[in-house]
Design a protein around this motif. Structure first.
Motif, short mmCIF file in Angstrom:
data_model
loop_
_atom_site.label_atom_id
_atom_site.label_comp_id
_atom_site.label_asym_id
_atom_site.label_seq_id
_atom_site.Cartn_x
_atom_site.Cartn_y
_atom_site.Cartn_z
N ALA A 93 0.83 -1.21 0.00
CA ALA A 93 0.00 0.00 0.00
C ALA A 93 0.86 1.26 0.00
O ALA A 93 0.54 2.26 -0.67
CB ALA A 93 -0.93 -0.01 1.21
N ILE A 94 1.97 1.21 0.74
CA ILE A 94 2.88 2.36 0.75
C ILE A 94 3.51 2.55 -0.62
O ILE A 94 3.64 3.67 -1.12
CB ILE A 94 3.95 2.16 1.84
CG1 ILE A 94 3.32 2.26 3.23
CG2 ILE A 94 5.08 3.18 1.69
CD1 ILE A 94 4.24 1.88 4.36
N ALA A 95 3.90 1.44 -1.27
CA ALA A 95 4.47 1.52 -2.61
C ALA A 95 3.45 2.10 -3.59
O ALA A 95 3.80 2.87 -4.49
CB ALA A 95 4.95 0.15 -3.07
N ALA A 96 2.18 1.73 -3.41
CA ALA A 96 1.14 2.27 -4.28
C ALA A 96 1.00 3.78 -4.09
O ALA A 96 0.82 4.53 -5.04
CB ALA A 96 -0.19 1.57 -4.00
N ALA A 97 1.10 4.22 -2.84
CA ALA A 97 1.03 5.66 -2.56
C ALA A 97 2.25 6.37 -3.13
O ALA A 97 2.15 7.50 -3.64
CB ALA A 97 0.93 5.90 -1.06
N ARG A 98 3.39 5.72 -3.08
CA ARG A 98 4.61 6.31 -3.64
C ARG A 98 4.46 6.52 -5.15
O ARG A 98 4.94 7.53 -5.69
CB ARG A 98 5.80 5.40 -3.33
CG ARG A 98 7.16 5.97 -3.66
CD ARG A 98 8.28 4.99 -3.35
NE ARG A 98 8.37 4.71 -1.92
CZ ARG A 98 8.20 3.50 -1.37
NH1 ARG A 98 7.90 2.46 -2.14
NH2 ARG A 98 8.31 3.33 -0.08
N ARG A 99 3.80 5.58 -5.81
CA ARG A 99 3.60 5.70 -7.25
C ARG A 99 2.65 6.83 -7.60
O ARG A 99 2.59 7.25 -8.77
CB ARG A 99 3.06 4.38 -7.82
CG ARG A 99 4.09 3.24 -7.80
CD ARG A 99 3.62 2.05 -8.61
NE ARG A 99 2.46 1.39 -8.05
CZ ARG A 99 2.52 0.40 -7.15
NH1 ARG A 99 3.70 0.00 -6.69
NH2 ARG A 99 1.43 -0.16 -6.70
N ARG A 100 1.89 7.31 -6.64
CA ARG A 100 0.93 8.39 -6.89
C ARG A 100 1.44 9.75 -6.44
O ARG A 100 0.70 10.75 -6.50
CB ARG A 100 -0.39 8.06 -6.18
CG ARG A 100 -1.15 6.92 -6.88
CD ARG A 100 -2.26 6.34 -6.03
NE ARG A 100 -3.07 5.41 -6.78
CZ ARG A 100 -2.73 4.14 -7.04
NH1 ARG A 100 -1.56 3.66 -6.61
NH2 ARG A 100 -3.54 3.35 -7.73
N LEU A 101 2.69 9.82 -6.00
CA LEU A 101 3.27 11.12 -5.64
C LEU A 101 3.41 11.99 -6.88
O LEU A 101 3.64 11.49 -7.98
CB LEU A 101 4.65 10.91 -5.02
CG LEU A 101 4.73 10.34 -3.60
CD1 LEU A 101 6.19 10.06 -3.25
CD2 LEU A 101 4.13 11.30 -2.59
N PRO A 102 3.30 13.30 -6.72
CA PRO A 102 3.66 14.18 -7.83
C PRO A 102 5.18 14.16 -8.00
O PRO A 102 5.89 13.47 -7.26
CB PRO A 102 3.17 15.55 -7.36
CG PRO A 102 3.22 15.47 -5.87
CD PRO A 102 2.88 14.04 -5.52
N MET A 103 5.69 14.90 -8.98
CA MET A 103 7.13 14.94 -9.20
C MET A 103 7.55 16.38 -9.43
O MET A 103 6.72 17.25 -9.69
CB MET A 103 7.53 14.06 -10.38
CG MET A 103 6.91 14.41 -11.70
SD MET A 103 7.33 13.17 -12.96
CE MET A 103 6.52 13.89 -14.40
N VAL A 104 8.85 16.62 -9.32
CA VAL A 104 9.38 17.96 -9.48
C VAL A 104 10.48 17.92 -10.53
O VAL A 104 11.30 17.00 -10.55
CB VAL A 104 9.90 18.51 -8.14
CG1 VAL A 104 11.01 17.64 -7.57
CG2 VAL A 104 10.37 19.96 -8.27
N GLU A 105 10.48 18.91 -11.42
CA GLU A 105 11.48 18.92 -12.49
C GLU A 105 12.83 19.39 -11.94
O GLU A 105 12.91 20.29 -11.11
CB GLU A 105 11.04 19.81 -13.64
CG GLU A 105 11.96 19.70 -14.85
CD GLU A 105 11.35 20.26 -16.13
OE1 GLU A 105 11.94 20.03 -17.21
OE2 GLU A 105 10.28 20.90 -16.05
N VAL A 106 13.89 18.75 -12.42
CA VAL A 106 15.25 19.17 -12.11
C VAL A 106 15.96 19.45 -13.43
O VAL A 106 15.54 18.98 -14.50
CB VAL A 106 16.00 18.10 -11.30
CG1 VAL A 106 15.33 17.88 -9.96
CG2 VAL A 106 16.08 16.78 -12.06
N ASP A 107 17.02 20.19 -13.36
CA ASP A 107 17.75 20.59 -14.56
C ASP A 107 18.48 19.37 -15.14
O ASP A 107 19.41 18.85 -14.54
CB ASP A 107 18.76 21.68 -14.21
CG ASP A 107 19.47 22.24 -15.44
OD1 ASP A 107 19.29 21.70 -16.54
OD2 ASP A 107 20.22 23.21 -15.27
#
Length: 246
Positions: A38-52
């Motif tokens: 369940a934690i892994a499933a929540a991790r897959r639903r995190l937003p992301m942030v762009e890096v250079d």
């Protein structure tokens, strides 16, 4: 005064009683596994942030970019290794040596479109000699000059495990962890956890009298003044010369 240093043993019982208690524990183990899913499933639903994507690194052929470190794959898992510049191999981080040394067979990650690489927070020429001394073969880069950018908001110089996603020429950070989160790289701790005496760490909840040697003088991480895994390399005749001053 007794000089017996033999650690205590678990209670001895018959097999049926032992199996019944093990069956009760198995219920908790399965619940733990499901919670991990369940934690892994929540991790897959995190937003992301762009890096250079052009953030510079140093590799075997000189300057490259973070995008280059993907080696064309979709994902990059980067271990940010602690480094003590100018110090000999014996004084390098035993924890980072422990975790990096666990990552050996990369073909399965590659088959899953994932690249694993070490981004060392020290100079390339010095640190790559450590990788070669240890017999590791993962891609190795120096992030020394870019750590402040790549680890923004985190403690530079500390170990971190960071996951990136590539979308064309754009790079995004999707997850990071440190501390015990980095145990995802390890197989020794889970095996120790299955044994009677566990990791033998002071913080563990163990019965009275159980040994707690795992956190004393570096425990199994560091033996006789060196990270433990260095000794087999030295015994096999490999040089630990990092090109640093004595």
């Amino acid at each position: 005064m007794s000089t017996d240093t033999t650690p205590p043993l678990p209670e001895i019982t018959d097999r049926a009683t032992w199996q019944a208690q093990l069956d009760d524990l198995r219920v908790r183990e399965k619940a733990h596994t499901r919670e991990g899913d369940a934690i892994a499933a929540a991790r897959r639903r995190l937003p992301m942030v762009e890096v250079d994507a052009t953030t510079p690194l140093i590799g075997p052929d000189g300057p490259v970019t973070l995008l280059d470190a993907f080696e064309g794959r979709r994902h990059l898992i980067a271990y940010y290794m602690m480094w003590y510049t100018g110090r000999p191999a014996a004084e390098q981080c035993e924890g980072c040596t422990y975790y990096n040394g666990k990552v050996r067979e990369l073909s399965y990650l590659h088959a899953a479109n994932i690249t694993y690489a070490t981004l060392c927070q020290g100079p390339y020429e010095e640190s790559v000699r450590y990788r070669d001394f240890m017999g590791w073969d993962m891609p190795w880069y120096s992030a020394q000059d870019s750590a402040e950018t790549l680890l923004v908001g985190r403690q530079v110089g500390m170990f971190h495990l960071v996951c990136y996603l590539r979308d064309g020429d754009r790079v995004f950070e999707t997850y990071w962890t440190t501390g015990r989160g980095v145990e995802a790289l390890d197989n020794s701790y889970p095996l120790m956890d299955m044994t009677v005496y566990g990791r033998q760490e002071e913080w563990e909840d163990s019965p009275a009298g159980w040994p707690h040697d795992g956190s004393i003088d570096g425990g199994f991480f560091r033996i006789n003044g060196r990270p433990a895994s260095q000794w087999p390399r030295l015994e096999a005749g490999h040089s630990d010369d990092l090109g640093t001053a004595s």
